[in-house]
Design an enzyme around this catalytic site. Structure first.
Site, PDB file in Angstrom:
ATOM      1  N   ARG A 108       0.776  -1.136   0.185  1.00 51.62           N
ATOM      2  CA  ARG A 108       0.096  -0.055  -0.002  1.00 51.62           C
ATOM      3  C   ARG A 108       0.835   1.157  -0.113  1.00 51.62           C
ATOM      4  O   ARG A 108       1.965   1.345   0.413  1.00 51.62           O
ATOM      5  CB  ARG A 108      -0.655  -0.011   1.163  1.00 51.62           C
ATOM      6  CG  ARG A 108      -2.219  -0.962   1.254  1.00 51.62           C
ATOM      7  CD  ARG A 108      -3.077  -0.987   2.563  1.00 51.62           C
ATOM      8  NE  ARG A 108      -2.426  -1.355   3.473  1.00 51.62           N
ATOM      9  CZ  ARG A 108      -1.858  -0.771   4.494  1.00 51.62           C
ATOM     10  NH1 ARG A 108      -1.570   0.600   4.312  1.00 51.62           N
ATOM     11  NH2 ARG A 108      -1.216  -1.117   5.438  1.00 51.62           N
TER      12      ARG A 108
ATOM     13  N   GLY B  12      -4.074  -3.972  -1.305  1.00 53.63           N
ATOM     14  CA  GLY B  12      -5.107  -2.882  -0.765  1.00 53.63           C
ATOM     15  C   GLY B  12      -5.260  -1.792  -1.577  1.00 53.63           C
ATOM     16  O   GLY B  12      -6.296  -1.033  -1.736  1.00 53.63           O
TER      17      GLY B  12
ATOM     18  N   SER C 195      -1.066  -3.719  10.245  1.00 57.82           N
ATOM     19  CA  SER C 195      -0.612  -4.307   9.438  1.00 57.82           C
ATOM     20  C   SER C 195       0.759  -5.299   9.786  1.00 57.82           C
ATOM     21  O   SER C 195       1.628  -4.722  10.130  1.00 57.82           O
ATOM     22  CB  SER C 195      -0.502  -3.928   7.921  1.00 57.82           C
ATOM     23  OG  SER C 195      -1.664  -3.435   7.590  1.00 57.82           O
TER      24      SER C 195
ATOM     25  N   HIS D 105     -10.385  -2.158  11.789  1.00 50.06           N
ATOM     26  CA  HIS D 105      -9.179  -3.191  11.329  1.00 50.06           C
ATOM     27  C   HIS D 105      -8.858  -4.167  12.513  1.00 50.06           C
ATOM     28  O   HIS D 105      -7.923  -4.320  13.026  1.00 50.06           O
ATOM     29  CB  HIS D 105      -8.142  -2.091  11.235  1.00 50.06           C
ATOM     30  CG  HIS D 105      -6.856  -2.779  10.450  1.00 50.06           C
ATOM     31  ND1 HIS D 105      -5.647  -2.589  10.508  1.00 50.06           N
ATOM     32  CD2 HIS D 105      -6.979  -3.902   9.625  1.00 50.06           C
ATOM     33  CE1 HIS D 105      -4.787  -2.892   9.742  1.00 50.06           C
ATOM     34  NE2 HIS D 105      -5.462  -4.216   9.106  1.00 50.06           N
TER      35      HIS D 105
ATOM     36  N   ARG E 285       3.567  -3.338  18.220  1.00 54.81           N
ATOM     37  CA  ARG E 285       5.021  -3.882  18.298  1.00 54.81           C
ATOM     38  C   ARG E 285       5.706  -3.075  19.039  1.00 54.81           C
ATOM     39  O   ARG E 285       6.214  -2.117  18.558  1.00 54.81           O
ATOM     40  CB  ARG E 285       5.244  -4.336  16.594  1.00 54.81           C
ATOM     41  CG  ARG E 285       6.521  -5.268  16.432  1.00 54.81           C
ATOM     42  CD  ARG E 285       6.787  -5.103  14.920  1.00 54.81           C
ATOM     43  NE  ARG E 285       5.966  -6.118  14.247  1.00 54.81           N
ATOM     44  CZ  ARG E 285       6.488  -7.457  13.951  1.00 54.81           C
ATOM     45  NH1 ARG E 285       7.797  -7.645  14.699  1.00 54.81           N
ATOM     46  NH2 ARG E 285       5.864  -8.265  13.674  1.00 54.81           N
TER      47      ARG E 285
ATOM     48  N   ASP F 242      -8.713  -9.909   9.605  1.00 50.59           N
ATOM     49  CA  ASP F 242      -8.353  -8.650   9.077  1.00 50.59           C
ATOM     50  C   ASP F 242      -9.366  -7.254   9.487  1.00 50.59           C
ATOM     51  O   ASP F 242      -8.948  -6.330  10.106  1.00 50.59           O
ATOM     52  CB  ASP F 242      -8.186  -8.358   7.720  1.00 50.59           C
ATOM     53  CG  ASP F 242      -7.098  -7.442   7.373  1.00 50.59           C
ATOM     54  OD1 ASP F 242      -6.402  -6.687   8.204  1.00 50.59           O
ATOM     55  OD2 ASP F 242      -7.482  -6.655   6.334  1.00 50.59           O
TER      56      ASP F 242
ATOM     57  N   CYS G  77       1.489  -7.646  12.185  1.00 50.93           N
ATOM     58  CA  CYS G  77       1.898  -7.826  13.583  1.00 50.93           C
ATOM     59  C   CYS G  77       1.380  -8.964  13.960  1.00 50.93           C
ATOM     60  O   CYS G  77       1.150  -9.194  15.285  1.00 50.93           O
ATOM     61  CB  CYS G  77       1.235  -6.321  14.308  1.00 50.93           C
ATOM     62  SG  CYS G  77       2.363  -4.982  14.381  1.00 50.93           S
TER      63      CYS G  77
ATOM     64  N   LYS H 261      -9.147  -2.557   2.162  1.00 51.80           N
ATOM     65  CA  LYS H 261      -9.077  -1.189   2.879  1.00 51.80           C
ATOM     66  C   LYS H 261     -10.016  -0.169   2.507  1.00 51.80           C
ATOM     67  O   LYS H 261     -10.466   0.567   3.035  1.00 51.80           O
ATOM     68  CB  LYS H 261      -7.616  -1.151   2.865  1.00 51.80           C
ATOM     69  CG  LYS H 261      -6.686  -2.192   3.440  1.00 51.80           C
ATOM     70  CD  LYS H 261      -6.860  -2.842   4.587  1.00 51.80           C
ATOM     71  CE  LYS H 261      -5.811  -3.627   5.121  1.00 51.80           C
ATOM     72  NZ  LYS H 261      -5.798  -4.491   6.057  1.00 51.80           N
TER      73      LYS H 261
ATOM     74  N   ARG I 126       2.357 -12.428  -0.326  1.00 48.18           N
ATOM     75  CA  ARG I 126       1.048 -12.505   0.405  1.00 48.18           C
ATOM     76  C   ARG I 126       0.615 -13.792  -0.329  1.00 48.18           C
ATOM     77  O   ARG I 126       0.599 -14.222  -1.307  1.00 48.18           O
ATOM     78  CB  ARG I 126      -0.048 -11.538  -0.051  1.00 48.18           C
ATOM     79  CG  ARG I 126       0.482  -9.991   0.467  1.00 48.18           C
ATOM     80  CD  ARG I 126       0.065  -9.881   1.993  1.00 48.18           C
ATOM     81  NE  ARG I 126       0.302  -8.504   2.479  1.00 48.18           N
ATOM     82  CZ  ARG I 126      -0.171  -8.155   3.538  1.00 48.18           C
ATOM     83  NH1 ARG I 126      -1.290  -8.785   4.270  1.00 48.18           N
ATOM     84  NH2 ARG I 126       0.170  -7.321   4.058  1.00 48.18           N
TER      85      ARG I 126
ATOM     86  N   TYR J 170      -1.579  -3.772  -6.975  1.00 46.38           N
ATOM     87  CA  TYR J 170      -1.314  -4.650  -5.736  1.00 46.38           C
ATOM     88  C   TYR J 170      -2.244  -4.486  -4.653  1.00 46.38           C
ATOM     89  O   TYR J 170      -2.745  -3.555  -4.162  1.00 46.38           O
ATOM     90  CB  TYR J 170      -0.092  -4.183  -5.200  1.00 46.38           C
ATOM     91  CG  TYR J 170       0.696  -4.857  -4.078  1.00 46.38           C
ATOM     92  CD1 TYR J 170       1.432  -6.190  -4.553  1.00 46.38           C
ATOM     93  CD2 TYR J 170       0.303  -4.752  -2.662  1.00 46.38           C
ATOM     94  CE1 TYR J 170       1.878  -7.098  -3.470  1.00 46.38           C
ATOM     95  CE2 TYR J 170       0.778  -5.843  -1.694  1.00 46.38           C
ATOM     96  CZ  TYR J 170       1.368  -6.758  -2.293  1.00 46.38           C
ATOM     97  OH  TYR J 170       1.786  -7.626  -1.201  1.00 46.38           O
TER      98      TYR J 170
HETATM   99  O1  SAT Z   1      -2.463  -4.619   1.091  1.00 40.36           O
HETATM  100  S1  SAT Z   1      -3.418  -4.697   2.234  1.00 40.36           S
HETATM  101  O2  SAT Z   1      -3.916  -3.398   2.467  1.00 40.36           O
HETATM  102  O3  SAT Z   1      -4.560  -5.236   1.567  1.00 40.36           O
HETATM  103  C1  SAT Z   1      -2.770  -5.685   3.411  1.00 40.36           C
HETATM  104  C2  SAT Z   1      -2.355  -4.941   4.400  1.00 40.36           C
HETATM  105  O4  SAT Z   1      -1.543  -3.843   4.387  1.00 40.36           O
HETATM  106  O5  SAT Z   1      -2.798  -5.153   5.558  1.00 40.36           O
HETATM  107 MN    MN Z   2      -4.796  -5.414   7.589  1.00 38.76          MN
END
Ligand code: SAT
Ligand code: MN
Length: 584
Positions: free
Chosen positions: A68, A198, A247, A225, A399, A276, A249, A205, A368, A196
């Site tokens: 993202r 998100g 994201s 989230h 974290r 998620d 973690c 998202k 992913r 790509y």
């Molecule tokens: O790329 S996504 O937003 O779908 C995954 C993430 O960053 O949690």
């Molecule tokens: Mn996420």
């Protein structure tokens, strides 16, 4: 069909983007096979070993398009103030003007897919319909896994239902002209020049969080989230828990936790409802109920192994799309942390030969897997319940190598809102930027809140007022505290059941706790960690609230909250003041 405004919008977009063909997706198996074969024929998909990974594929994204892009993500609310200081804002009119030339003719010689999808179980009052127009068959293939796509969504939509609109054009992938633009007042997202995750799967998202958070504010619910899990104790009692982490973690790992043998044998069980995103609404009984709007997992591959998350490995054993992982000569996939010794020869995520000892990683750190949720052995039988599941606890986490203890409980909802608002975490590879740097990430929503963050906190407080005593209890966890050598104190993974167990006990008014200035911490006994063989120093560190460290933390939080200006709910500053005075 016969949905007039949908048809009109499709025509409008086609006039602008000029595709050679328009295809309405029905979500059928035949369609999925056809799209996958198309992607194989264009070289966008590599078919994996059909014995070891049936119906599964590897995709490689452009090396400049791997995560993202928060600096290219815009909230184009009519009023600038409504986007707030945590979002990039652009006037809707100006953004439409910027996007028009990028979209004009962008789908020439391509097919424009009309992808209707449903977020949430069919027939659920909490579900919502979205439609994504995209020239990327890769996006279509992913949406088929991540959402309930096609006919089921059109049925829900009928001839006049409302829906969120997403327009996605792959364009040139030029990072300088990449735009992930949200128009909350039009219930619309436009994404160009990325293909790509998100950035391109606009259901995730963009809709389920950024646009949905605005809908949630207006309609009195929460779009968060958060993972959703079900913890079952030896008496069969179920506790439904939501948890928010930034994201990468470990949300997916926590959602799919397998208890260690002693707990399993005693009858403890963790089942997954979502990994998620959670949509939470009040039920008729006044409690908050959650659904998972998604139907698949878009999980981080590196670090996922038969040891760390066997459920995720099982979930992606078939019908899965892998993006930016490494390829073995036998047509299977590989990534760092998959376990075992690295193979002698691999093709890395860029398509280049790779050998152990190479300077770069074989899989991209944000590579992913896109896998159907129902394939996870740990999926809860309740995961598609139309009415959702009643939530007893909300966990925040991040974290943090220092300061944050393993777990503590907030004193009440308002305090919990403050705990969420002041959350922070060391940066990961899921977003562009410097890995390891500490950043405040309120409710893990920093990149995903579609309006002014302070108004979002106000909304949390108001929802709490409405729910009163029936609101979930709020907790904060940190699995990532490290010793001076940089080693984690907490073993993590399945052992975190001990923390979940205490949380469930607290939700029932049990579970021994010590009151500290930051909240309630478990007693050593209540943590039930005696058999873990932790050093006393580790136990002390995990349950330590260091006054000096916390005074420093509170000072930073005060500045952070102050930076939100007039809109900041006074309650949150009061909570910070109260913390400071408790720290004495
Ligand atoms: O790329 S996504 O937003 O779908 C995954 C993430 O960053 O949690
Ligand atoms: Mn996420």
């Amino acid at each position: 069909m016969g949905h007039k405004s949908l048809e009109a919008w499709v025509e409008d977009v086609a006039r602008l983007t000029n595709p050679a063909a328009i295809e309405w997706c029905d979500g059928s198996d035949a369609e999925s096979t056809r799209i996958n074969e198309l992607l194989v024929s264009t070289g966008d998909f590599i078919r994996l070993n059909p014995e070891k990974h049936p119906n599964s594929f590897l995709a490689r994204s452009d090396p400049s398009d791997v995560a993202r892009v928060e600096d290219r993500t815009f909230i184009c609310s009519r009023v600038e103030q409504d986007a707030g200081p945590t979002n990039n804002w652009c006037a809707p009119q100006a953004m439409h003007e910027t996007l028009r030339p990028l979209l004009a003719g962008a789908m020439r010689q391509k097919t424009m897919y009309v992808v209707p999808y449903l977020l949430g179980p069919a027939g659920s009052p909490l579900s919502k319909v979205g439609v994504e127009l995209t020239d990327s068959p890769y996006v279509v293939a992913n949406l088929r896994i991540m959402t309930r796509m096609g006919q089921v969504a059109l049925q829900e939509l009928g001839t006049s239902g409302s829906f969120s609109r997403g327009l996605h054009a792959v364009g040139t992938l030029d990072p300088q002209h990449r735009y992930i633009s949200h128009f909350p007042d039009e219930n619309l997202v436009i994404s160009v020049n990325s293909n790509y995750g998100g950035n391109a799967l606009l259901s995730k998202k963009c809709f389920a969080l950024r646009l949905a958070s605005v809908l949630a504010r207006d309609e009195g619910w929460l779009a968060e989230h958060m993972l959703i899990l079900c913890l079952t104790d030896p008496t069969g009692r179920k506790t439904y828990i939501c948890a928010a982490f930034p994201s990468a973690c470990g949300k997916t790992n926590l959602a799919m936790l397998i208890p260690p043998a002693r707990y399993r044998d005693a009858g403890w069980k963790v089942e997954t409802i979502g990994d998620d995103i959670a949509w939470l609404k009040f039920g008729a009984d006044g409690r908050l109920y959650a659904i998972n709007p998604e139907a698949g997992f878009f999980g981080v591959a590196p670090g996922t192994s038969a040891r760390t998350n066997p459920n995720a490995i099982a979930a992606c054993s078939a019908n899965t799309i892998f993006t930016n992982v490494a390829l073995q000569p036998d047509g299977t996939v590989w990534w760092e942390g998959i376990g075992g010794t690295p193979p002698e020869h691999l093709i890395d995520w860029r398509g280049q030969p790779w050998q152990p000892g190479s300077k770069t990683s074989a899989a991209h750190p944000n590579s992913r897997f896109t896998a159907p949720a129902h394939q996870a052995p740990c999926i809860s039988p309740d995961w598609e319940r139309p009415e959702g599941v009643p939530i007893s606890a909300i966990i925040f986490g991040g974290r943090r190598a220092k300061v944050m203890p393993l777990v503590y409980q907030a004193f009440n909802w308002q305090h919990g809102t403050y705990v969420g608002a002041t959350m922070s975490s060391e940066k990961t590879a899921a977003a562009a930027g410097t890995v390891g740097e500490l950043r405040r990430d309120p409710m893990a929503m920093l990149p995903f809140c579609g309006y002014h963050m302070a108004d979002y906190w106000r909304h949390w407080l108001e929802v709490g007022q409405r729910g009163g005593e029936k609101m979930p209890k709020v907790f904060h966890v940190n699995w990532f505290r490290k010793d001076a050598q940089g080693k984690f104190f907490w073993p993590g993974f399945g052992e975190s059941i001990r923390v979940l167990k205490w949380i469930a006990e607290r939700c029932r008014g049990a579970g021994a706790a010590t009151e500290t200035p930051i909240g309630w911490l478990p007693t050593v006994e209540a943590l039930d960690a005696a058999d873990l063989g932790l050093q006393q120093a580790a136990v002390d560190a995990l349950l330590r609230v260091d006054r000096q460290e916390w005074q420093d933390e509170a000072a930073v939080r005060g500045d952070y909250l102050g930076s939100f200006g007039d809109k900041l709910p006074a309650e949150l500053l009061q909570e910070n003041q109260a913390l400071i005075s408790r720290l004495g």
